[in-house]
Design a protein around this motif. Sequence first.
Motif, PDB file in Angstrom:
ATOM      1  N   LEU A 226       0.834  -1.205   0.000  1.00  0.00           N
ATOM      2  CA  LEU A 226       0.000   0.000   0.000  1.00  0.00           C
ATOM      3  C   LEU A 226       0.866   1.252   0.000  1.00  0.00           C
ATOM      4  N   ALA A 227       1.890   1.276   0.838  1.00  0.00           N
ATOM      5  CA  ALA A 227       2.771   2.443   0.895  1.00  0.00           C
ATOM      6  C   ALA A 227       3.530   2.620  -0.417  1.00  0.00           C
ATOM      7  N   GLU A 323       2.515  -0.381  21.282  1.00  0.00           N
ATOM      8  CA  GLU A 323       2.933   1.023  21.374  1.00  0.00           C
ATOM      9  C   GLU A 323       3.599   1.390  20.049  1.00  0.00           C
ATOM     10  N   THR A 324       2.787   1.588  19.036  1.00  0.00           N
ATOM     11  CA  THR A 324       3.288   1.636  17.667  1.00  0.00           C
ATOM     12  C   THR A 324       4.088   2.885  17.356  1.00  0.00           C
ATOM     13  N   THR A 325       3.692   4.022  17.879  1.00  0.00           N
ATOM     14  CA  THR A 325       4.393   5.270  17.545  1.00  0.00           C
ATOM     15  C   THR A 325       5.143   5.790  18.767  1.00  0.00           C
ATOM     16  N   VAL A 366      -3.055   9.278   9.341  1.00  0.00           N
ATOM     17  CA  VAL A 366      -4.514   9.389   9.498  1.00  0.00           C
ATOM     18  C   VAL A 366      -5.146   8.007   9.622  1.00  0.00           C
ATOM     19  N   LEU A 367      -4.682   7.042   8.815  1.00  0.00           N
ATOM     20  CA  LEU A 367      -5.261   5.703   8.882  1.00  0.00           C
ATOM     21  C   LEU A 367      -4.984   5.036  10.228  1.00  0.00           C
ATOM     22  N   SER A 368      -3.840   5.338  10.836  1.00  0.00           N
ATOM     23  CA  SER A 368      -3.517   4.725  12.122  1.00  0.00           C
ATOM     24  C   SER A 368      -4.457   5.181  13.232  1.00  0.00           C
ATOM     25  N   ARG A 402      -1.350  -0.312  13.850  1.00  0.00           N
ATOM     26  CA  ARG A 402      -0.113  -0.841  13.279  1.00  0.00           C
ATOM     27  C   ARG A 402       0.288  -0.113  12.000  1.00  0.00           C
ATOM     28  N   LEU A 403      -0.647   0.599  11.395  1.00  0.00           N
ATOM     29  CA  LEU A 403      -0.302   1.416  10.234  1.00  0.00           C
ATOM     30  C   LEU A 403       0.677   2.514  10.608  1.00  0.00           C
ATOM     31  N   GLY A 404       0.733   2.846  11.880  1.00  0.00           N
ATOM     32  CA  GLY A 404       1.681   3.852  12.344  1.00  0.00           C
ATOM     33  C   GLY A 404       3.129   3.423  12.186  1.00  0.00           C
TER      34      GLY A 404
END
Length: 624
Positions: A226-227, A323-325, A366-368, A402-404
């Motif tokens: 996606l990225a 703790e993704t970000t 934004v998605l995260s 997790r998108l973060g």
Amino acid sequence: MSVAATAPAASADPPTEPPAPVRSRPWRTHLTVAMIALSMAVYVTNGLWRDPYDHVLSDNVGDQAFFEWLLGYGVYTLGHGSDPFFSELLNVPWGVNLAANTSISVYTVAFAPLTYLAGPQFTYVTILTLNLACSAFAWYLFMSRWLVRSPLAAGVGGMFCGFAPGFISHANGHLNWTAGWVAPLVMWQVLKLREPGRWLRNGLILGVMLAAFFTIAAEGLFYVALASGIFVITWAFGREVRAEAKAAFTTVLRALGVTAVVAGALLAYPLYMHFAGPQTFNGTGFNQRYFVEDAASYLSFPNRSLAALVGLGSTLPPNRTEETTYFGVPLVVLALVALVVVWRRSAPGRRVTLRALTVVGVTFLVLSWGPRLNWMQAELPIPLPYAVLSHLPIFNAALPLRLGLVVAIVIGIVLALVTEELVTHRIKSPNMHAGLTAATVAALIPIFPLPVRHQERAPEPDFISQGTWQRYVSDNGVISTLPFALNVTADGQRWQAYTMARGGPQYRIPGGYFLGPMINGDAGREGIGRIGAPPLATDWLFTRAALYGYVTELSDADRDQARADFAYWNVEAVFLPEQITGSDHMTLNRNAVLVTATDLLGPPEQVDDVLVWRIRPGVDPLDR
């Protein structure tokens, strides 16, 4: 497609301006970075290395047990020719769809010799450590090749990408999400698809890579795709590179066609099992409105960091594995300032790439946040784009927060770019140069990681390790520890893994920790996803006793239900070990389990170092 290019041709490969000094011995630099990355990885996992067999990750006992089980199953698969994407050893009588979980089949097969010789416990910490080290090193190589010339700049970016707060958090159990090396390898090959005359070879290589990496990190691979798609499309529409994009279009399209054919052929069966095989499910067992990134999390510090040592750890994450970000205010401010600094010093062609990179970062930011915006643990009535995406396939089984992780990679790239500006002295102002240098150090020190937490775990009973269990179970029969295997009471699943790894006779167990359908139909058809098997009344008796010390006075109805439940599982024996491992240093109540089991099944038999209750076909232990 290099952001280091200063000429309008943003894809100069390698970039030609400014001229770079010739490196006569680049392998020395590579070796140095590799050793630093490996040292950092060992430092992060040192609690497990001190005793791989008796230590376990206290923040995620269940996931470590699941991946150790998969590693043991890899030995079993090679020895018995079993299906790597479906197993009947767990969750009797239904089995578990491993393709719909994270099967890590490439790892389980590649490391099977080590697992057989040293056990799943040792293999697990080995892979976890190599994942972290290889991720940092792979990003370093990627940035050296495509982004910057300075080894220091590439090293700073690579080390951040490998040991960013989100990946340290996922080191609490996840062999899939710590495999961050997958992203730079795939992106490297994606950028090579435009090479003239090599579309067949490059497409073939990418197809094989996608097929191999699918079993290791399917969800992460989806994020990379996606990225990459967002980046390439945004870059291609840049006015300065439009002619270059048009020239490469046909070559890239042909290569992608080859990739689709090769990956599709190799993944035909795994994809069928994932989406249509037995015990598939819709969505996930996790709440997508709960497992989101609180917008304030980007400004907070992680709990496994130097900042947390002085009381600045955050209370915002849903658990310590997600703790993704958690970059902290200094790093967020630095990233924004650094992006502006690099942008102002870039030629138009280079800005096209920076613009595409920014679009990727903002999109995943934004998605995260998930379906609705959250701030300081309060869900606000502000709908977000993920509210629409959450109904689509794949997105409906993903966890938004997790998108973060992609945002972390974008920040790592920005750090590499601004470090390049600093070490090459392109920033002429002494005050700005000193200020940015100090800001970079000040932003990174607070999030320097601490080792993952660990605790003691119950040792494997002699009853299992010495094979005494075989006297109580028929060939391929069903036996269970008490309490039954769950994510928070994972001993039974771990011990089954060790038995598989030894390559001898095997037993089956009810329950276990995995993702499966909420409701089983007459043929075990798919349902809404949940964690583990739907509990029956009898296994809940033991689980409740272990977790809460709750003992109830059993009735004839309870015993009738137990008869039905044991027949459903076809259990031939249950046993109670001397210790029960709980998550996060939790002390589980063995005595309550013993009282409950004795009341239900009668006095136990002492065998080796466990208490055993026989439950044989035709012999009802409840008739007393």
